[in-house]
Design a protein around this motif. Sequence first.
Motif, short mmCIF file in Angstrom:
data_model
loop_
_atom_site.label_atom_id
_atom_site.label_comp_id
_atom_site.label_asym_id
_atom_site.label_seq_id
_atom_site.Cartn_x
_atom_site.Cartn_y
_atom_site.Cartn_z
N VAL A 113 0.91 -1.13 -0.12
CA VAL A 113 0.59 0.33 0.49
C VAL A 113 0.98 1.53 -0.01
O VAL A 113 1.05 2.02 -1.26
N SER A 114 1.93 1.07 1.38
CA SER A 114 3.04 2.11 1.25
C SER A 114 4.19 2.54 0.45
O SER A 114 4.64 3.44 0.14
N ASN A 115 4.35 1.62 -0.69
CA ASN A 115 5.58 0.80 -0.81
C ASN A 115 6.23 1.87 -2.33
O ASN A 115 4.80 2.20 -3.61
N THR A 116 6.81 2.56 -2.62
CA THR A 116 6.71 3.69 -3.79
C THR A 116 7.88 2.88 -4.72
O THR A 116 8.57 3.92 -5.89
N THR A 117 8.86 1.85 -4.10
CA THR A 117 9.92 1.09 -5.46
C THR A 117 9.29 0.13 -6.37
O THR A 117 10.35 -0.27 -7.07
N LEU A 140 -3.55 -1.53 -4.86
CA LEU A 140 -3.60 -0.43 -6.20
C LEU A 140 -4.66 0.86 -6.16
O LEU A 140 -4.43 1.35 -6.59
N GLN A 141 -5.68 0.39 -5.78
CA GLN A 141 -6.94 2.61 -5.17
C GLN A 141 -5.65 3.18 -4.24
O GLN A 141 -6.07 4.23 -4.14
N GLU A 142 -5.00 2.89 -3.51
CA GLU A 142 -3.67 3.61 -3.25
C GLU A 142 -2.16 4.30 -3.38
O GLU A 142 -1.18 5.10 -3.25
N ASN A 143 -1.89 2.41 -4.56
CA ASN A 143 -0.22 2.86 -4.26
C ASN A 143 -0.47 3.31 -5.78
O ASN A 143 -0.88 2.71 -7.02
N TYR A 144 0.15 4.15 -6.23
CA TYR A 144 0.16 4.59 -7.12
C TYR A 144 1.89 4.70 -8.42
O TYR A 144 2.11 5.34 -9.13
N TYR A 145 2.46 3.46 -7.82
CA TYR A 145 4.01 3.49 -8.25
C TYR A 145 3.66 2.33 -9.33
O TYR A 145 4.61 2.16 -9.62
N GLN A 169 -13.05 -0.21 -14.36
CA GLN A 169 -13.46 0.74 -15.08
C GLN A 169 -13.55 1.78 -14.26
O GLN A 169 -14.20 2.94 -14.65
N ASN A 170 -13.01 2.02 -12.92
CA ASN A 170 -12.56 3.38 -11.97
C ASN A 170 -11.03 3.32 -12.50
O ASN A 170 -11.15 5.18 -13.03
N ASP A 171 -10.54 3.05 -13.56
CA ASP A 171 -9.82 3.60 -14.64
C ASP A 171 -9.03 4.56 -13.57
O ASP A 171 -8.24 5.83 -14.00
N THR A 172 -8.42 4.33 -12.27
CA THR A 172 -7.98 5.37 -11.62
C THR A 172 -6.23 4.77 -11.02
O THR A 172 -5.36 5.44 -10.61
N SER A 173 -5.65 3.88 -11.30
CA SER A 173 -3.65 3.44 -11.06
C SER A 173 -3.84 3.38 -11.96
O SER A 173 -3.96 3.74 -13.09
N SER A 174 -1.99 3.03 -11.52
CA SER A 174 -1.06 3.80 -12.42
C SER A 174 -0.68 1.76 -13.38
O SER A 174 0.45 1.83 -13.68
N ILE A 175 -1.42 0.99 -12.71
CA ILE A 175 -0.93 -0.22 -13.91
C ILE A 175 -1.56 0.21 -15.83
O ILE A 175 -2.42 0.45 -15.86
N PHE A 176 -0.75 -0.27 -16.42
CA PHE A 176 -0.77 0.01 -17.85
C PHE A 176 -0.48 -1.69 -18.53
O PHE A 176 -0.68 -1.31 -19.50
N SER A 177 -0.10 -2.80 -17.65
CA SER A 177 0.15 -3.83 -17.98
C SER A 177 -0.15 -4.60 -17.90
O SER A 177 0.16 -4.70 -16.22
N LEU A 178 -1.01 -5.91 -17.98
CA LEU A 178 -1.87 -6.56 -16.83
C LEU A 178 -1.35 -8.20 -18.21
O LEU A 178 -2.00 -8.32 -19.23
N GLN A 179 -1.11 -9.48 -17.13
CA GLN A 179 -1.27 -10.29 -17.37
C GLN A 179 -2.11 -11.52 -17.03
O GLN A 179 -2.34 -11.39 -15.67
N LEU A 180 -3.28 -11.73 -17.33
CA LEU A 180 -3.60 -12.60 -17.41
C LEU A 180 -4.18 -14.29 -17.68
O LEU A 180 -5.54 -14.18 -18.45
N SER A 181 -3.20 -14.41 -18.09
CA SER A 181 -3.46 -15.62 -19.00
C SER A 181 -3.52 -16.93 -18.21
O SER A 181 -3.64 -16.91 -17.18
N ASP A 182 -3.79 -18.14 -18.75
CA ASP A 182 -4.30 -19.67 -18.41
C ASP A 182 -3.34 -20.35 -18.67
O ASP A 182 -4.39 -21.11 -19.56
N LYS A 183 -1.68 -20.79 -18.97
CA LYS A 183 -1.60 -21.48 -19.52
C LYS A 183 -2.16 -23.39 -18.82
O LYS A 183 -1.34 -24.30 -19.67
N SER A 184 -2.37 -22.70 -18.04
CA SER A 184 -3.53 -24.67 -16.85
C SER A 184 -4.31 -25.09 -18.19
O SER A 184 -4.77 -26.14 -18.54
N SER A 185 -4.73 -23.65 -19.07
CA SER A 185 -6.46 -24.59 -19.99
C SER A 185 -5.46 -25.22 -21.76
O SER A 185 -6.61 -25.45 -22.11
N ASP A 186 -4.18 -24.88 -21.27
CA ASP A 186 -3.85 -25.34 -22.61
C ASP A 186 -4.99 -27.10 -23.20
O ASP A 186 -5.24 -28.08 -21.94
#
Length: 485
Positions: A113-117, A140-145, A169-186
Amino acid sequence: MDNDELLEPETKDDSDTVSAPQSSDETLYCEAEDSAAVEKEKPARESSETDLEIEDTDKLFTTGQRELYLEACKLVGVVPVSYFLRNMEGSYVNLNHHGLGPNGTKAIAIALVSNTTVLTLELADNSIMEEGILSLVEMLQENYYLQEMNISDNNLGLEGARILSEFLQNDTSSIFSLQLSDKSSDTGILVSPKYGNNFKEESAELFCQALSANYRIKTLDLSHNQFSDKAGEYLGQMLAFNIGLQSLDLSWNHLHSRGAVALCSGLRVNTALKKLNLSMNSFGNEGASALGEVLRLNNRLAHLDVSSNNISNEGLSKISRGLEANESLRVLKLFLNPISMDGAVLLILSIKKNPKSKMEDIDISNVLVSEQFVKILDGVCAVHPQLDVIYKAVQGLSTKKTLFTWTSPLKLIQSYADQHKISILDFFRSLNPSGETMMSVGAFRKAMIQQNKVPINRYQVRELIKTLGEKTDVVDFSFLKMTRP
């Protein structure tokens, strides 16, 4: 979570609190919680105002990062992860396959929550489930790093997709890259339901609704999921509106012709996407025809992978027609499609017909070609020296010719540098108008083919690019010695 409301303690009886083992050298290497704890009945979702709380409202600001994490572990009853303790002050944290479970993830979230690194957080294959993703979203609603997060293979399910969708939908965090893969479903692999993410059509609808209005996410990995034709419709609708997404991975899904056509309807008008991976789906010739129309109209897409999509010469001819008008595509991967040399000839001739083509790399590495094809390719490369086409082999090519083709290009350049009393670095710098030590792969290939100081062919240039850094799409020769002979 406002600062004035931070960290009110959760109300618990002492008897209900599970104490973590003492933090010694023998216990710190242990990871997170029992498998039994992971499988317990899911508690009701807590409100976002109370979920990430510790016992003292001042500790978030007065306690060091390590101490805060240890306190969080005591609060939720898990063993601290030694790797996280060692790396929580760095920019990259890889906690893949650590068995965190929902509570272990909650402890990590409290500490962040308070990590900046930490800029990149890897949490794949931890069975974090919907409770864990809720903790991460609240953090992520508090961490902008934090900028990049991998939560693949975590048994998130439809409820987890809903939590993520609301967050996006809130579009408030600094996340720009998100991985939601599911390699177990091969295909063909039977796994326990606690693995993977189990994202299906309903999840695709939720993500697409959120991304239609979210412009912060630039890179999204949805590979290895169970998205079929209905998901293709949702994705097409999203791409028609989204103006932020630049890289999308949909490989290893179940997109067939109908889903492919729907997806392409959105791609035709999309103005943001640069890289699209559609490999290991089933577009077929109908989907390839729709892609050809995309290439004719879309002048933003630069990298397209449609490997293993059951595209034959018929479909390839439609793609080739689109390439005759395309001015943006640089990389096209067609590996493992049932195309022949005739289709490959149509493909490269489409590049020759387009004087504005920026194509740099074509992968048809399962296609066996003839020497006649190579001669045609030589003519195409004379018009477009930045182009490289990877094919399987040339029929009837002798061993001597092969050996000649792979003569070491660095040795030739070193010989030239010695003769002219310059360093190899000086030679490469002379290729770049700006004099810098880095160039794009296409610009470097074009400069090497057009220079007349060292006789070198495109096969040798390909080997040289591999040596100098092909994987990054940039050739970097700054490591070469600057000393003159």
